[in-house]
Design a protein around this motif. Structure first.
Motif, mmCIF file in Angstrom:
data_model
loop_
_atom_site.group_PDB
_atom_site.id
_atom_site.type_symbol
_atom_site.label_atom_id
_atom_site.label_comp_id
_atom_site.label_asym_id
_atom_site.label_seq_id
_atom_site.Cartn_x
_atom_site.Cartn_y
_atom_site.Cartn_z
ATOM 1 N N GLU A 163 -1.449 -1.653 4.518
ATOM 2 C CA GLU A 163 -2.389 -0.694 3.925
ATOM 3 C C GLU A 163 -1.686 0.341 3.064
ATOM 4 O OE1 GLU A 163 -4.551 1.214 7.064
ATOM 5 O OE2 GLU A 163 -6.235 -0.147 6.831
ATOM 6 N N HIS A 164 -0.519 0.774 3.517
ATOM 7 C CA HIS A 164 0.150 1.895 2.839
ATOM 8 C C HIS A 164 1.651 1.803 3.089
ATOM 9 C CE1 HIS A 164 0.837 5.963 1.380
ATOM 10 N NE2 HIS A 164 1.518 6.209 2.477
ATOM 11 N N ILE A 165 2.425 2.029 2.029
ATOM 12 C CA ILE A 165 3.882 2.119 2.152
ATOM 13 C C ILE A 165 4.258 3.533 1.764
ATOM 14 C CG2 ILE A 165 6.106 1.247 1.367
ATOM 15 C CD1 ILE A 165 4.628 -1.377 0.624
ATOM 16 N N GLY A 166 4.673 4.322 2.742
ATOM 17 C CA GLY A 166 5.033 5.716 2.507
ATOM 18 C C GLY A 166 6.530 5.915 2.465
ATOM 19 N N LEU A 167 6.949 7.177 2.374
ATOM 20 C CA LEU A 167 8.371 7.485 2.327
ATOM 21 C C LEU A 167 9.031 7.338 3.691
ATOM 22 C CD1 LEU A 167 8.427 10.569 -0.048
ATOM 23 C CD2 LEU A 167 9.027 8.211 -0.565
ATOM 24 N N LYS A 168 8.274 7.520 4.772
ATOM 25 C CA LYS A 168 8.848 7.421 6.121
ATOM 26 C C LYS A 168 8.306 6.228 6.899
ATOM 27 C CE LYS A 168 10.171 9.959 10.174
ATOM 28 N NZ LYS A 168 11.016 8.890 10.544
ATOM 29 N N THR A 169 7.026 5.914 6.703
ATOM 30 C CA THR A 169 6.407 4.841 7.488
ATOM 31 C C THR A 169 5.625 3.878 6.603
ATOM 32 O OG1 THR A 169 4.404 6.155 7.860
ATOM 33 C CG2 THR A 169 6.140 6.326 9.527
ATOM 34 N N THR A 170 5.367 2.712 7.177
ATOM 35 C CA THR A 170 4.494 1.718 6.562
ATOM 36 C C THR A 170 3.360 1.458 7.539
ATOM 37 O OG1 THR A 170 6.274 0.696 5.312
ATOM 38 C CG2 THR A 170 4.353 -0.661 5.744
ATOM 39 N N ARG A 171 2.119 1.471 7.037
ATOM 40 C CA ARG A 171 0.945 1.279 7.884
ATOM 41 C C ARG A 171 0.351 -0.105 7.650
ATOM 42 N NH1 ARG A 171 -0.749 6.587 5.602
ATOM 43 N NH2 ARG A 171 0.677 8.016 6.609
ATOM 44 N N VAL A 172 0.115 -0.785 8.769
ATOM 45 C CA VAL A 172 -0.423 -2.147 8.736
ATOM 46 C C VAL A 172 -1.703 -2.154 9.569
ATOM 47 C CG1 VAL A 172 0.018 -4.545 9.390
ATOM 48 C CG2 VAL A 172 1.882 -3.148 8.498
ATOM 49 N N ARG A 173 -2.774 -2.756 9.038
ATOM 50 C CA ARG A 173 -4.039 -2.889 9.761
ATOM 51 C C ARG A 173 -4.050 -4.269 10.415
ATOM 52 N NH1 ARG A 173 -7.330 0.861 11.402
ATOM 53 N NH2 ARG A 173 -7.028 1.881 9.401
ATOM 54 N N SER A 174 -4.094 -4.300 11.754
ATOM 55 C CA SER A 174 -4.059 -5.580 12.468
ATOM 56 C C SER A 174 -5.391 -6.308 12.320
ATOM 57 C CB SER A 174 -3.740 -5.354 13.947
ATOM 58 O OG SER A 174 -4.868 -4.809 14.596
ATOM 59 N N GLU A 175 -5.398 -7.569 12.732
ATOM 60 C CA GLU A 175 -6.610 -8.383 12.617
ATOM 61 C C GLU A 175 -7.712 -7.873 13.541
ATOM 62 O OE1 GLU A 175 -4.954 -12.193 13.422
ATOM 63 O OE2 GLU A 175 -4.202 -12.440 11.380
ATOM 64 N N SER A 176 -7.319 -7.193 14.627
ATOM 65 C CA SER A 176 -8.327 -6.648 15.548
ATOM 66 C C SER A 176 -8.831 -5.282 15.102
ATOM 67 C CB SER A 176 -7.751 -6.561 16.962
ATOM 68 O OG SER A 176 -6.623 -5.711 16.966
ATOM 69 N N GLY A 177 -8.278 -4.742 14.006
ATOM 70 C CA GLY A 177 -8.773 -3.493 13.437
ATOM 71 C C GLY A 177 -7.942 -2.266 13.733
ATOM 72 N N GLU A 178 -6.942 -2.369 14.611
ATOM 73 C CA GLU A 178 -6.124 -1.197 14.913
ATOM 74 C C GLU A 178 -5.041 -1.013 13.862
ATOM 75 O OE1 GLU A 178 -5.074 -2.424 18.796
ATOM 76 O OE2 GLU A 178 -3.383 -3.620 18.126
ATOM 77 N N GLN A 179 -4.606 0.232 13.692
ATOM 78 C CA GLN A 179 -3.559 0.534 12.710
ATOM 79 C C GLN A 179 -2.209 0.567 13.415
ATOM 80 O OE1 GLN A 179 -3.195 4.500 10.890
ATOM 81 N NE2 GLN A 179 -3.390 3.454 8.923
ATOM 82 N N ILE A 180 -1.262 -0.163 12.859
ATOM 83 C CA ILE A 180 0.096 -0.205 13.401
ATOM 84 C C ILE A 180 0.998 0.510 12.411
ATOM 85 C CG2 ILE A 180 1.939 -1.681 14.254
ATOM 86 C CD1 ILE A 180 -0.274 -3.926 14.390
ATOM 87 N N ILE A 181 1.787 1.460 12.905
ATOM 88 C CA ILE A 181 2.656 2.251 12.036
ATOM 89 C C ILE A 181 4.103 1.900 12.351
ATOM 90 C CG2 ILE A 181 3.327 4.570 11.339
ATOM 91 C CD1 ILE A 181 0.522 5.477 12.278
ATOM 92 N N PHE A 182 4.820 1.427 11.336
ATOM 93 C CA PHE A 182 6.226 1.065 11.471
ATOM 94 C C PHE A 182 7.090 2.090 10.754
ATOM 95 C CE2 PHE A 182 4.061 -3.079 11.599
ATOM 96 C CZ PHE A 182 4.585 -3.608 12.762
ATOM 97 N N SER A 183 8.201 2.452 11.337
ATOM 98 C CA SER A 183 9.210 3.235 10.638
ATOM 99 C C SER A 183 9.860 2.306 9.615
ATOM 100 C CB SER A 183 10.235 3.739 11.652
ATOM 101 O OG SER A 183 11.380 4.214 11.008
ATOM 102 N N ASN A 184 10.062 2.783 8.388
ATOM 103 C CA ASN A 184 10.605 1.917 7.330
ATOM 104 C C ASN A 184 11.975 1.364 7.678
ATOM 105 O OD1 ASN A 184 8.396 2.093 5.643
ATOM 106 N ND2 ASN A 184 9.153 3.913 4.611
ATOM 107 N N GLY A 185 12.831 2.196 8.292
ATOM 108 C CA GLY A 185 14.172 1.742 8.662
ATOM 109 C C GLY A 185 14.121 0.621 9.683
ATOM 110 N N GLU A 186 13.289 0.789 10.719
ATOM 111 C CA GLU A 186 13.153 -0.240 11.754
ATOM 112 C C GLU A 186 12.485 -1.488 11.192
ATOM 113 O OE1 GLU A 186 14.389 -0.176 14.887
ATOM 114 O OE2 GLU A 186 15.326 1.716 14.288
ATOM 115 N N LEU A 187 11.566 -1.293 10.267
ATOM 116 C CA LEU A 187 10.847 -2.425 9.682
ATOM 117 C C LEU A 187 11.805 -3.335 8.908
ATOM 118 C CD1 LEU A 187 8.027 -3.649 9.277
ATOM 119 C CD2 LEU A 187 7.824 -2.281 7.225
#
Length: 197
Positions: A163-187
């Motif tokens: 959904e969104h690639i930010g400076l610190k995190t990337t946001r992903v919308r799962s198939e069940s509708g919940e938002q998953i937030i990943f740290s860019n470094g860990e991703l």
């Protein structure tokens, strides 16, 4: 389109009026002029107001052109992400240039200040290593484009649409509708499967 930009710039001109007011009122009231190289409160207020006005106008102009670019290239997720990242860099650059110009106008020596900031910046960089790691990971994502906004990806046990690639995190919308937030470094350290390619 251009008319709306002009209206926004006109609405955001409060600090310009304040700068003109701070600059001319003491002269109209007949206050004595200070010796050269010495700042009055009116000069400081004027420079501060002009700095704030420059920041506001830069934000309005950059935000306007980013929104315009996003509307035109709405289907190209990688171009949108790259353009937004360039907008952040442009804002930061303009703020730094305006700040240095303001300090120079106040007759403050900029060179020793920059040297001190360089040494202090090194100490701060060591203290905020994780944040800088995420920032550089965001730059790597924007430049390398392993995925873009709109791609369907899977990371470890999580799968969804970016959904969104930010400076610190990337946001992903799962198939069940919940938002998953990943740290860019860990991703970037994880194995990413991109189902859109």
């Amino acid at each position: 389109m251009q008319n709306s930009l002009a209206v926004k710039l006109l609405r955001g001109s409060f600090f310009l009026v304040l700068a003109l007011f701070a600059s001319f009122v003491p002269r109209l009231l007949g206050y004595p002029m200070p010796p050269p190289g010495q700042n009055t409160l009116a000069d400081i207020a004027t420079i501060l107001a002009l700095f704030m006005q420059g920041v506001i106008w830069a934000n309005i102009i950059i935000a306007y052109y980013i929104q315009r670019y996003v509307r035109v290239h709405v289907t190209d997720g990688s171009a949108i992400t790259t353009f937004k990242a360039l907008g952040v860099v442009a804002r930061l650059t303009i703020w730094i240039v305006l700040g240095l110009a303001g300090l120079s106008a106040l007759h403050i020596q900029v060179r020793p200040l920059l040297t001190g900031l360089g040494i202090g910046g090194l100490a701060i960089a060591l203290a905020i290593q994780n944040i800088l790691g995420d920032l550089f990971a965001a730059i790597a994502i924007v430049m390398d484009k392993p995925f873009v906004v709109g791609d369907s990806i899977s990371v470890e046990n999580y799968r969804g649409k970016v959904e969104h690639i930010g400076l610190k995190t990337t946001r992903v919308r799962s198939e069940s509708g919940e938002q998953i937030i990943f740290s860019n470094g860990e991703l970037l350290k994880s194995k990413i499967r991109n189902y859109s390619r």
